[in-house]
Design a protein around this motif. Structure first.
Motif, PDB file in Angstrom:
ATOM      1  N   ALA A 160      14.874  -0.851  -7.705  1.00 38.38           N
ATOM      2  CA  ALA A 160      13.487  -1.017  -7.728  1.00 38.38           C
ATOM      3  C   ALA A 160      12.972  -1.508  -6.259  1.00 38.38           C
ATOM      4  O   ALA A 160      13.664  -2.041  -5.518  1.00 38.38           O
ATOM      5  N   PHE A 161      11.761  -1.044  -6.046  1.00 40.22           N
ATOM      6  CA  PHE A 161      11.062  -1.163  -4.422  1.00 40.22           C
ATOM      7  C   PHE A 161       9.570  -1.283  -4.633  1.00 40.22           C
ATOM      8  O   PHE A 161       8.900  -1.091  -5.595  1.00 40.22           O
ATOM      9  N   ARG A 162       9.190  -1.686  -3.431  1.00 44.95           N
ATOM     10  CA  ARG A 162       7.797  -2.073  -3.460  1.00 44.95           C
ATOM     11  C   ARG A 162       7.183  -0.620  -2.801  1.00 44.95           C
ATOM     12  O   ARG A 162       7.911  -0.201  -1.751  1.00 44.95           O
ATOM     13  N   LEU A 163       6.123  -0.039  -3.452  1.00 48.03           N
ATOM     14  CA  LEU A 163       5.327   1.204  -2.813  1.00 48.03           C
ATOM     15  C   LEU A 163       4.253   0.678  -2.353  1.00 48.03           C
ATOM     16  O   LEU A 163       3.640   0.182  -3.000  1.00 48.03           O
ATOM     17  N   SER A 164       4.083   1.072  -0.999  1.00 46.54           N
ATOM     18  CA  SER A 164       2.623   0.865  -0.332  1.00 46.54           C
ATOM     19  C   SER A 164       2.098   2.087   0.133  1.00 46.54           C
ATOM     20  O   SER A 164       2.907   3.025   0.939  1.00 46.54           O
ATOM     21  N   LEU A 165       0.902   2.246   0.124  1.00 48.16           N
ATOM     22  CA  LEU A 165       0.185   3.441   0.796  1.00 48.16           C
ATOM     23  C   LEU A 165       0.308   3.627   2.244  1.00 48.16           C
ATOM     24  O   LEU A 165       0.232   2.536   2.786  1.00 48.16           O
ATOM     25  N   GLY A 166       0.128   4.472   2.495  1.00 50.11           N
ATOM     26  CA  GLY A 166       0.191   4.815   4.176  1.00 50.11           C
ATOM     27  C   GLY A 166      -1.120   5.614   4.348  1.00 50.11           C
ATOM     28  O   GLY A 166      -2.126   5.694   3.807  1.00 50.11           O
ATOM     29  N   ASP A 167      -0.934   6.452   5.527  1.00 47.68           N
ATOM     30  CA  ASP A 167      -2.188   7.346   5.983  1.00 47.68           C
ATOM     31  C   ASP A 167      -2.076   8.409   5.280  1.00 47.68           C
ATOM     32  O   ASP A 167      -1.390   8.989   4.508  1.00 47.68           O
ATOM     33  N   LYS A 182     -13.319  10.083   8.010  1.00 43.91           N
ATOM     34  CA  LYS A 182     -13.088   8.717   8.534  1.00 43.91           C
ATOM     35  C   LYS A 182     -12.778   7.800   7.341  1.00 43.91           C
ATOM     36  O   LYS A 182     -13.939   7.245   6.677  1.00 43.91           O
ATOM     37  N   LEU A 183     -11.674   7.658   7.071  1.00 40.56           N
ATOM     38  CA  LEU A 183     -10.961   6.945   6.107  1.00 40.56           C
ATOM     39  C   LEU A 183     -10.103   5.574   6.630  1.00 40.56           C
ATOM     40  O   LEU A 183      -9.205   5.975   7.181  1.00 40.56           O
ATOM     41  N   PRO A 184     -10.637   4.488   6.192  1.00 43.15           N
ATOM     42  CA  PRO A 184      -9.645   3.458   6.077  1.00 43.15           C
ATOM     43  C   PRO A 184      -8.345   3.560   5.175  1.00 43.15           C
ATOM     44  O   PRO A 184      -8.453   4.058   4.124  1.00 43.15           O
ATOM     45  N   VAL A 185      -7.153   3.140   5.658  1.00 40.63           N
ATOM     46  CA  VAL A 185      -6.129   3.286   4.570  1.00 40.63           C
ATOM     47  C   VAL A 185      -6.072   2.088   3.834  1.00 40.63           C
ATOM     48  O   VAL A 185      -6.432   0.962   3.742  1.00 40.63           O
ATOM     49  N   PRO A 186      -6.463   2.689   2.386  1.00 39.50           N
ATOM     50  CA  PRO A 186      -6.596   1.608   1.323  1.00 39.50           C
ATOM     51  C   PRO A 186      -5.362   0.750   1.196  1.00 39.50           C
ATOM     52  O   PRO A 186      -4.304   1.217   1.402  1.00 39.50           O
ATOM     53  N   LYS A 187      -5.740  -0.614   0.776  1.00 39.35           N
ATOM     54  CA  LYS A 187      -4.470  -1.395   0.656  1.00 39.35           C
ATOM     55  C   LYS A 187      -3.938  -1.130  -0.839  1.00 39.35           C
ATOM     56  O   LYS A 187      -4.887  -1.300  -1.691  1.00 39.35           O
ATOM     57  N   GLY A 188      -3.086  -0.583  -1.121  1.00 36.41           N
ATOM     58  CA  GLY A 188      -2.492  -0.249  -2.196  1.00 36.41           C
ATOM     59  C   GLY A 188      -0.862  -0.598  -2.386  1.00 36.41           C
ATOM     60  O   GLY A 188       0.050  -0.105  -1.523  1.00 36.41           O
ATOM     61  N   GLU A 189      -0.297  -1.517  -3.302  1.00 37.10           N
ATOM     62  CA  GLU A 189       0.962  -1.725  -3.459  1.00 37.10           C
ATOM     63  C   GLU A 189       1.084  -1.809  -4.840  1.00 37.10           C
ATOM     64  O   GLU A 189       0.393  -2.311  -5.737  1.00 37.10           O
ATOM     65  N   MET A 190       2.524  -1.482  -5.106  1.00 41.93           N
ATOM     66  CA  MET A 190       3.166  -1.838  -6.671  1.00 41.93           C
ATOM     67  C   MET A 190       4.514  -1.833  -6.456  1.00 41.93           C
ATOM     68  O   MET A 190       5.198  -1.207  -5.531  1.00 41.93           O
ATOM     69  N   THR A 191       5.192  -2.303  -7.511  1.00 40.51           N
ATOM     70  CA  THR A 191       6.506  -2.246  -7.901  1.00 40.51           C
ATOM     71  C   THR A 191       6.989  -1.295  -8.680  1.00 40.51           C
ATOM     72  O   THR A 191       6.312  -0.901  -9.720  1.00 40.51           O
ATOM     73  N   VAL A 192       7.756  -0.478  -8.311  1.00 35.42           N
ATOM     74  CA  VAL A 192       8.415   0.717  -8.940  1.00 35.42           C
ATOM     75  C   VAL A 192       9.692   0.309  -9.595  1.00 35.42           C
ATOM     76  O   VAL A 192      10.637  -0.072  -8.710  1.00 35.42           O
ATOM     77  N   LYS A 193       9.883   0.573 -10.857  1.00 37.75           N
ATOM     78  CA  LYS A 193      11.225   0.146 -11.651  1.00 37.75           C
ATOM     79  C   LYS A 193      11.964   1.370 -12.316  1.00 37.75           C
ATOM     80  O   LYS A 193      12.915   1.028 -12.611  1.00 37.75           O
ATOM     81  N   LYS A 194      11.315   2.658 -12.068  1.00 37.09           N
ATOM     82  CA  LYS A 194      11.751   3.725 -12.716  1.00 37.09           C
ATOM     83  C   LYS A 194      11.426   4.965 -12.381  1.00 37.09           C
ATOM     84  O   LYS A 194      10.111   4.794 -11.784  1.00 37.09           O
ATOM     85  N   ALA A 195      12.212   6.112 -12.538  1.00 32.95           N
ATOM     86  CA  ALA A 195      11.738   7.486 -12.133  1.00 32.95           C
ATOM     87  C   ALA A 195      11.446   8.006 -13.547  1.00 32.95           C
ATOM     88  O   ALA A 195      11.969   7.753 -14.665  1.00 32.95           O
ATOM     89  N   SER A 196      10.534   8.793 -13.674  1.00 30.55           N
ATOM     90  CA  SER A 196       9.995   9.408 -15.110  1.00 30.55           C
ATOM     91  C   SER A 196      10.296  11.047 -15.071  1.00 30.55           C
ATOM     92  O   SER A 196      10.046  11.577 -13.865  1.00 30.55           O
ATOM     93  N   LEU A 197      10.862  11.540 -16.228  1.00 23.66           N
ATOM     94  CA  LEU A 197      10.983  12.885 -16.191  1.00 23.66           C
ATOM     95  C   LEU A 197       9.432  13.537 -16.733  1.00 23.66           C
ATOM     96  O   LEU A 197       9.174  12.865 -17.864  1.00 23.66           O
TER      97      LEU A 197
END
Length: 161
Positions: free
Chosen positions: A66-73, A131-146
């Motif tokens: 499990a990990f935190r996913l954060s948006l970047g550029d 001209k785009l600010p990097v949006p604040k977006g985070e979530m916890t990822v607990k699994k991968a899906s097929l």
């Protein structure tokens, strides 16, 4: 059957990305915007493969960290516009382990360098610099899906298996 392994996004993350796509439209960006329900982070693209159960078995054999996913550029690959994911060692290690396990099982998948990103617009074009600010977006990822890619009523849809 066209298959890939992905991280499904939370509703909050989807809303954040929809807001970013609205900003792109307001700035005159043209192209094929990814429908909200299709937004995802691809971990391994498999392509046409007849045995989803074999792929699921590989996914299930791995321990998912499990990990935190954060948006970047934002960025682009040619005419594909995307938003990146901030550096995440757990994600990168899992993707390497996943791709190695798929290959060991004889399941074809992409072998290129993993650049974590979420595609927002295909056939992207813009007449001016964005001209785009990097949006604040985070979530916890607990699994991968097929996932499988289906073509219905003239539209591509991604369905979790």
């Amino acid at each position: 059957m066209r298959l890939f392994v992905a991280v499904s996004l939370s509703e909050e993350m989807r809303r954040t990305l929809i807001g970013l796509m609205h900003q792109l439209k307001r700035q005159g960006v043209e192209g094929n915007y990814v429908p909200a329900q299709n937004l995802h982070l691809t971990l391994a693209f498999i392509g046409e493969y007849p045995d989803p159960e074999k792929v699921k078995a590989v996914i299930d054999s791995l321990s998912f960290p499990a990990f935190r996913l954060s948006l970047g550029d934002t960025g682009n690959f040619g005419d594909v516009f995307w938003i990146g994911v901030k550096g995440n060692q757990k994600l990168k290690s899992y993707v390497k382990e996943l791709r190695d396990a798929l290959a060991a099982a004889g399941i074809p998948c992409d072998k290129g360098k993993f650049i974590p990103h979420i595609t927002l617009v295909r056939k992207f074009s813009s007449r001016s610099a964005l001209k785009l600010p990097v949006p604040k977006g985070e979530m916890t990822v607990k699994k991968a899906s097929l996932m499988k890619s289906e073509f219905k009523n003239g539209k591509t849809m991604y369905v979790e298996l």
